[in-house]
Motif scaffolding. Structure first.
Motif, mmCIF file in Angstrom:
data_model
loop_
_atom_site.group_PDB
_atom_site.id
_atom_site.type_symbol
_atom_site.label_atom_id
_atom_site.label_comp_id
_atom_site.label_asym_id
_atom_site.label_seq_id
_atom_site.Cartn_x
_atom_site.Cartn_y
_atom_site.Cartn_z
ATOM 1 N N UNK A 187 -11.401 12.663 28.334
ATOM 2 C CA UNK A 187 -12.280 13.002 29.238
ATOM 3 C C UNK A 187 -12.169 13.263 30.570
ATOM 4 N N UNK A 188 -12.717 14.024 31.387
ATOM 5 C CA UNK A 188 -12.497 14.286 32.770
ATOM 6 C C UNK A 188 -13.764 14.260 33.457
ATOM 7 N N UNK A 189 -13.582 14.087 34.818
ATOM 8 C CA UNK A 189 -14.919 14.193 35.705
ATOM 9 C C UNK A 189 -14.562 15.251 36.969
ATOM 10 N N UNK A 190 -15.964 15.940 37.164
ATOM 11 C CA UNK A 190 -15.852 16.695 38.790
ATOM 12 C C UNK A 190 -16.715 15.771 39.290
ATOM 13 N N UNK A 191 -16.300 15.600 40.695
ATOM 14 C CA UNK A 191 -17.073 14.868 41.629
ATOM 15 C C UNK A 191 -17.114 15.628 42.810
ATOM 16 N N UNK A 537 -15.590 6.651 35.844
ATOM 17 C CA UNK A 537 -15.670 6.797 34.669
ATOM 18 C C UNK A 537 -16.492 5.853 33.845
ATOM 19 N N UNK A 538 -17.013 4.866 34.620
ATOM 20 C CA UNK A 538 -18.432 4.132 34.192
ATOM 21 C C UNK A 538 -19.807 4.830 34.197
ATOM 22 N N UNK A 539 -19.665 5.789 35.193
ATOM 23 C CA UNK A 539 -20.870 6.451 35.593
ATOM 24 C C UNK A 539 -21.231 7.612 34.667
ATOM 25 N N UNK A 540 -22.320 7.994 34.807
ATOM 26 C CA UNK A 540 -23.028 9.141 34.206
ATOM 27 C C UNK A 540 -23.161 10.429 35.208
ATOM 28 N N UNK A 561 -20.081 16.284 36.840
ATOM 29 C CA UNK A 561 -19.859 16.680 35.558
ATOM 30 C C UNK A 561 -19.091 15.882 34.881
ATOM 31 N N UNK A 562 -19.469 15.804 33.573
ATOM 32 C CA UNK A 562 -18.476 14.923 32.444
ATOM 33 C C UNK A 562 -18.177 15.955 31.551
ATOM 34 N N UNK A 563 -16.814 16.175 31.650
ATOM 35 C CA UNK A 563 -15.925 17.016 30.923
ATOM 36 C C UNK A 563 -15.380 16.542 29.756
#
Length: 625
Positions: A187-191, A537-540, A561-563
């Motif tokens: 899983x990856x995140x866009x911030x 990674x603990x956030x929504x 975004x949570x990818x």
């Protein structure tokens, strides 16, 4: 002879041990003495015996395995200390139980399978790599087994493998379990994030009141504790300290220059590569193909399944080569091809990539370096020659102060505490001696790593203490300001984060945002605290986070975004396969281990501790390192 009922303390990795068992029997015993006498077995599981030779071979194999992993050879006593001898016994008992269970179920293999396993065992291969009948007999004699006994063992182990396949053959990894792990890993995140700087605080740190400073110091007293301080007096002498006193004759410098002539004079050299051919016709054909433009040297190397590293000769001088090769290579006026030339390995084609002229470094350019090295060597010899005199003075009761007066040693004092450096404190030998010294100890002459000598005396030890505020006021004031700045920045960041979460943009609250896409769970983003990425990674999706940084910075970050990983992506497919394989292996080990443990408990077993101790004693006595 006391037999002791035993139960396994740990589940062994039975899958691995089944394979390792073959290697232990085929290879483990080479060089191990025979175990004769009245003792023949160390344990029995049902009708299956674990012989003293089996146990000795397994212990030796475990020693070698550990040595390959750690680089250290453990003795039998060290193995006992870590319980490794018990683990070896547990594995042997488990293997014996599985073989016994296979026998009782009538599971077996034919003679052809046994023969194939023996013939394919590299321990019995001759020079050609093929099975060597005499080597087979010799190898078994070395590990104390008859051919009949060994072939029975091979048959039993093969049967145990069939049993293993039956137990774990139907294992299936739950797809949901794999997907959950892969989703978490990939899983990856866009911030979007921005830095909150000191400009938010008008760039000015506040000054603490006396009450605030005192309270801060009380709350954080441990941070300002003065560690143990050891006050020491020492004398020392090193080659560097007496270097200027050493006379080095010019003749010695010239002699050393001539002695090291190869370092200062380099003959003409070439950087060359060599490609060997099977015969002259093949070499001539290759040269013709190069001259016609059909191929080149690099392509010829690749066609032979080689790399340029394989054919590289490095830089070579004429004296490094046969006369015929040297004439060909050094006859070139510029880089290029030379040959074919007949060599001891066959006709060869050479490519010269560079021609290096002969060089010579004049004595005047290296005179100072040579003198320094000679002076350092002479200083070491001078110090070594004075060792006996210094030792005699210490033995006669001379103080360190008197040593400094009567020898070349210099007197000094130091307050040693964690973090101290400089001078003699930089020597590990001094630090170790200083930390081990006790008040009243008689000074002892010790060595330094550069050939120097030292002796020390512990004068006093001041235990760790919490200082008075006035002793560390400057440090405490700076720490208070840093903490206050960081706290106020964090508060400002939290206020800005609340506004952004309520709908304002980063720009509207006065921040200059940056965006990052595809941040991995184990990723590192330069400039962002690792703790902030953990929070990400603990956030929504849509959450806004404020994080305290250093005294000059805080951060505001929004998860855009949570990818989740795409199963159709090749990298995701590789990860899924790897996770499935690992889960399946873990499940197989657990299942097979539980099965082996249940079989052993059902069949029952005995361990002859007297025989075990006899084997260990003989191994240790024979230098079981």
């Amino acid at each position: 002879m006391a037999d002791e009922e035993r139960r396994p303390k740990k589940k062994g990795n039975i899958v691995v041990w089944t394979i390792l068992g073959l290697l232990i029997l085929a290879l483990g015993g080479f060089g191990v003495g025979q175990f004769g006498g009245t003792l023949s077995t160390v344990a029995q599981v049902g009708e299956r015996e674990v012989t003293v030779q089996d146990y000795a071979n397994a212990i030796r194999a475990e020693q070698r395995r550990l040595q390959q992993q750690t680089g250290q050879a453990l003795t039998i006593q060290q193995m006992q200390q870590f319980g490794l001898d018990q683990q070896v016994m547990e594995r042997l008992l488990s293997l014996a139980a599985l073989e016994e269970e296979a026998r009782s179920l009538g599971v077996s293999v034919g003679d052809a399978e046994v023969a194939q396993r023996i013939r394919s065992n590299p321990a019995f291969g001759g020079i050609s790599g093929e099975f060597d009948r005499e080597g087979y007999t010799f190898a078994l004699r070395q590990i104390g087994l008859s051919e009949r006994r060994f072939e029975q063992r091979v048959r039993a182990e093969a049967a145990a493998e069939l049993l293993q396949a039956a137990v774990i053959g139907g294992l299936a990894v739950p797809e949901a379990h794999t997907d959950a792990i892969v989703d978490w890993l990939a899983e990856t995140r866009d911030v979007t994030f921005a830095e909150v700087g000191r400009g938010t605080l008008d760039g000015i740190s506040r000054a603490p009141t006396e009450e605030a400073l005192a309270a801060f110091f009380t709350e954080n007293a441990a941070a300002f504790e003065i560690p143990e301080t050891r006050s020491l007096t020492y004398v020392w002498v090193t080659p560097t300290l007496i270097l200027d006193e050493v006379e080095v004759p010019e003749a010695a410098i010239v002699a050393r220059y001539e002695e090291l002539g190869e370092e200062f004079r380099q003959p003409e050299r070439v950087l060359a590569e060599r490609l060997i051919f099977r015969d002259r016709a093949a070499a001539d054909a290759a040269v013709a193909a190069i001259e016609s433009g059909e191929t080149d040297f690099d392509a010829l190397v690749e066609e032979r399944g080689l790399t340029l590293v394989d054919v590289d000769m490095g830089d070579v001088a004429r004296d490094d080569l046969d006369a015929q090769v040297a004439d060909a290579l050094f006859g070139l006026e510029e880089p290029g091809l030379a040959g074919p030339v007949e060599t001891s390995l066959g006709p060869a084609l050479f490519r010269v990539n560079a021609i290096l002229d002969a060089t010579e470094v004049p004595l005047d350019e290296v005179r100072d370096d040579i003198r320094a090295n000679l002076a350092r060597d002479a200083a070491r010899r001078q110090i070594d020659a004075a060792r006996e005199e210094i030792d005699d003075l210490l033995a006669g009761g001379a103080t360190l102060e008197e040593l400094a007066q009567e020898t070349d040693m210099e007197l000094g004092t130091v307050a040693l505490r964690p973090g101290a450096s400089g001078g003699i404190v930089d020597y590990e030998a001094f630090r170790e001696a200083a930390l081990a010294a006790e008040e009243g100890d008689f000074p002892e002459l010790l060595d330094l790593s550069d050939g120097g000598l030292f002796a020390l005396r512990l004068d006093a030890v001041e235990p760790p203490r919490t200082p008075e505020l006035d002793e560390v006021r400057v440090r405490v004031e700076q720490a208070w300001r840093d903490d206050d700045d960081a706290r106020r920045l964090a508060e400002a960041a939290e206020a800005l984060a609340a506004r952004i979460e309520a709908g304002a943009s980063f720009e509207e609250v006065g921040l200059a945002p940056e965006t990052l896409d595809g941040i991995a769970r184990d990723g590192v983003v330069e400039g962002l605290p690792r703790a902030l990425l953990t929070d990400v990674f603990e956030a929504e999706q849509g959450d806004v986070i404020a994080r305290r940084g250093n005294p000059r910075t805080a951060y505001v970050l929004r998860v855009d975004a949570v990818n989740t990983p795409d199963p159709a992506d090749a990298r995701t497919a590789e990860l899924i396969a790897a996770v499935e394989q690992q889960i399946r292996a873990q499940m197989a080990n657990d299942l097979y281990g539980a099965f082996a443990e249940a079989v052993r408990a059902d069949i029952g077993f005995t361990v002859d501790q007297q025989a075990v101790q006899a084997v260990q004693s003989q191994l240790f006595g024979a230098g079981g390192q």
